[in-house]
Design a protein around this motif. Structure first.
Motif, PDB file in Angstrom:
ATOM      1  N   MET A  75       0.837  -1.177   0.000  1.00 14.36           N
ATOM      2  CA  MET A  75       0.000   0.000   0.000  1.00 14.36           C
ATOM      3  C   MET A  75       0.886   1.246   0.000  1.00 14.36           C
ATOM      4  N   MET A  76       0.641   2.133  -0.915  1.00 17.09           N
ATOM      5  CA  MET A  76       1.430   3.357  -1.018  1.00 17.09           C
ATOM      6  C   MET A  76       0.818   4.438  -0.125  1.00 17.09           C
ATOM      7  N   VAL A  77       1.627   5.049   0.684  1.00 18.85           N
ATOM      8  CA  VAL A  77       1.160   6.107   1.563  1.00 18.85           C
ATOM      9  C   VAL A  77       1.492   7.446   0.916  1.00 18.85           C
ATOM     10  N   ARG A  78       0.462   8.243   0.707  1.00 16.49           N
ATOM     11  CA  ARG A  78       0.674   9.571   0.131  1.00 16.49           C
ATOM     12  C   ARG A  78       0.852  10.584   1.252  1.00 16.49           C
ATOM     13  N   ARG A  79       1.674  11.555   1.025  1.00 18.72           N
ATOM     14  CA  ARG A  79       1.924  12.596   2.021  1.00 18.72           C
ATOM     15  C   ARG A  79       1.325  13.904   1.520  1.00 18.72           C
ATOM     16  N   ARG A  80       0.620  14.578   2.404  1.00 16.59           N
ATOM     17  CA  ARG A  80      -0.053  15.808   2.033  1.00 16.59           C
ATOM     18  C   ARG A  80       0.889  16.996   2.060  1.00 16.59           C
ATOM     19  N   ASN A  81       1.748  17.060   3.046  1.00 18.02           N
ATOM     20  CA  ASN A  81       2.562  18.243   3.231  1.00 18.02           C
ATOM     21  C   ASN A  81       3.966  17.818   3.653  1.00 18.02           C
ATOM     22  N   PRO A  82       4.940  17.893   2.759  1.00 14.74           N
ATOM     23  CA  PRO A  82       6.302  17.451   3.096  1.00 14.74           C
ATOM     24  C   PRO A  82       6.906  18.194   4.291  1.00 14.74           C
ATOM     25  N   ALA A  83       6.624  19.481   4.431  1.00 18.13           N
ATOM     26  CA  ALA A  83       7.169  20.242   5.560  1.00 18.13           C
ATOM     27  C   ALA A  83       6.612  19.723   6.880  1.00 18.13           C
ATOM     28  N   LEU A  84       5.332  19.398   6.887  1.00 13.70           N
ATOM     29  CA  LEU A  84       4.703  18.852   8.079  1.00 13.70           C
ATOM     30  C   LEU A  84       5.295  17.488   8.409  1.00 13.70           C
ATOM     31  N   GLU A  85       5.492  16.658   7.406  1.00 15.81           N
ATOM     32  CA  GLU A  85       6.094  15.338   7.617  1.00 15.81           C
ATOM     33  C   GLU A  85       7.514  15.465   8.168  1.00 15.81           C
ATOM     34  N   LEU A  86       8.274  16.400   7.657  1.00 14.97           N
ATOM     35  CA  LEU A  86       9.641  16.602   8.127  1.00 14.97           C
ATOM     36  C   LEU A  86       9.649  17.046   9.591  1.00 14.97           C
ATOM     37  N   ARG A  87       8.747  17.960   9.942  1.00 17.48           N
ATOM     38  CA  ARG A  87       8.659  18.435  11.324  1.00 17.48           C
ATOM     39  C   ARG A  87       8.287  17.280  12.254  1.00 17.48           C
ATOM     40  N   ARG A  88       7.314  16.456  11.840  1.00 18.36           N
ATOM     41  CA  ARG A  88       6.923  15.306  12.657  1.00 18.36           C
ATOM     42  C   ARG A  88       8.077  14.314  12.788  1.00 18.36           C
ATOM     43  N   ALA A  89       8.826  14.126  11.703  1.00 14.59           N
ATOM     44  CA  ALA A  89       9.948  13.177  11.722  1.00 14.59           C
ATOM     45  C   ALA A  89      11.026  13.630  12.700  1.00 14.59           C
ATOM     46  N   ARG A  90      11.226  14.930  12.809  1.00 11.25           N
ATOM     47  CA  ARG A  90      12.237  15.443  13.735  1.00 11.25           C
ATOM     48  C   ARG A  90      11.787  15.368  15.184  1.00 11.25           C
ATOM     49  N   ILE A  91      10.482  15.520  15.426  1.00  7.05           N
ATOM     50  CA  ILE A  91       9.976  15.599  16.787  1.00  7.05           C
ATOM     51  C   ILE A  91       9.612  14.227  17.351  1.00  7.05           C
ATOM     52  N   LEU A  92       8.889  13.424  16.567  1.00  2.36           N
ATOM     53  CA  LEU A  92       8.388  12.148  17.072  1.00  2.36           C
ATOM     54  C   LEU A  92       9.418  11.041  16.897  1.00  2.36           C
ATOM     55  N   PRO A  93       9.575  10.207  17.907  1.00  2.00           N
ATOM     56  CA  PRO A  93      10.497   9.070  17.763  1.00  2.00           C
ATOM     57  C   PRO A  93      10.022   8.131  16.653  1.00  2.00           C
ATOM     58  N   GLN A  94      10.947   7.388  16.071  1.00  2.00           N
ATOM     59  CA  GLN A  94      10.642   6.473  14.968  1.00  2.00           C
ATOM     60  C   GLN A  94       9.570   5.457  15.368  1.00  2.00           C
ATOM     61  N   TRP A  95       9.651   4.914  16.589  1.00  2.00           N
ATOM     62  CA  TRP A  95       8.681   3.896  16.990  1.00  2.00           C
ATOM     63  C   TRP A  95       7.277   4.460  17.080  1.00  2.00           C
ATOM     64  N   VAL A  96       7.126   5.741  17.446  1.00  2.00           N
ATOM     65  CA  VAL A  96       5.808   6.369  17.514  1.00  2.00           C
ATOM     66  C   VAL A  96       5.236   6.498  16.104  1.00  2.00           C
ATOM     67  N   ARG A  97       6.073   6.932  15.156  1.00  2.00           N
ATOM     68  CA  ARG A  97       5.602   7.057  13.765  1.00  2.00           C
ATOM     69  C   ARG A  97       5.212   5.697  13.195  1.00  2.00           C
ATOM     70  N   ARG A  98       5.996   4.651  13.528  1.00  3.81           N
ATOM     71  CA  ARG A  98       5.691   3.293  13.043  1.00  3.81           C
ATOM     72  C   ARG A  98       4.360   2.794  13.593  1.00  3.81           C
ATOM     73  N   VAL A  99       4.139   2.969  14.901  1.00  5.21           N
ATOM     74  CA  VAL A  99       2.894   2.526  15.531  1.00  5.21           C
ATOM     75  C   VAL A  99       1.713   3.315  14.975  1.00  5.21           C
ATOM     76  N   ASP A 100       1.896   4.616  14.791  1.00  6.03           N
ATOM     77  CA  ASP A 100       0.839   5.468  14.254  1.00  6.03           C
ATOM     78  C   ASP A 100       0.444   5.024  12.850  1.00  6.03           C
ATOM     79  N   LEU A 101       1.435   4.763  12.013  1.00  9.27           N
ATOM     80  CA  LEU A 101       1.163   4.328  10.644  1.00  9.27           C
ATOM     81  C   LEU A 101       0.473   2.968  10.635  1.00  9.27           C
ATOM     82  N   ALA A 102       0.928   2.050  11.473  1.00  8.02           N
ATOM     83  CA  ALA A 102       0.318   0.716  11.538  1.00  8.02           C
ATOM     84  C   ALA A 102      -1.133   0.801  12.020  1.00  8.02           C
TER      85      ALA A 102
END
Length: 111
Positions: A1-28
């Motif tokens: 399944m391809m995940v589309r991103r709405r706003n690259p700047a928002l994704e970058l900010r989230r990537a810097r702030i949220l730990p990798q495991w939080v992003r993984r759990v959120d996506l799952a």
């Protein structure tokens, strides 16, 4: 399944702030919820419940019911808690972590 991103700047900010495991759990979790069977009646029920909770209407109604039923202290504590949580989430959380969640592009068209 391809995940589309709405706003690259928002994704970058989230990537810097949220730990990798939080992003993984959120996506799952998002994939599990949105990839399941489309139960129209359940979706409609949760949609109505969500609209009832907009701007705290549902929770303030519950607080009012508590006050009417003779629990004014519980009503006041609930209303103050809701107010504090809303301020924290809307003014601090959304500013730090960035707006809407989940990304609306990740939700199937049928929903």
């Amino acid at each position: 399944m391809m995940v589309r991103r709405r706003n690259p700047a928002l994704e970058l900010r989230r990537a810097r702030i949220l730990p990798q495991w939080v992003r993984r759990v959120d996506l799952a979790a998002g994939r599990a919820v949105n990839g399941g069977v489309n139960a129209t009646a359940v979706d409609r029920g949760f949609s109505r419940l969500s609209r009832a909770a907009d701007r705290g209407v549902l929770w303030f109604t519950i607080a009012l019911a508590l006050a009417v039923l003779g629990r004014p202290r519980a009503a006041i504590r609930g209303a103050l808690s809701l107010t504090a949580a809303s301020i924290l989430a809307n003014l601090v959380g959304k500013t730090v972590f960035g707006g809407d969640r989940p990304l609306l592009d990740d939700i199937p068209v049928g929903r």
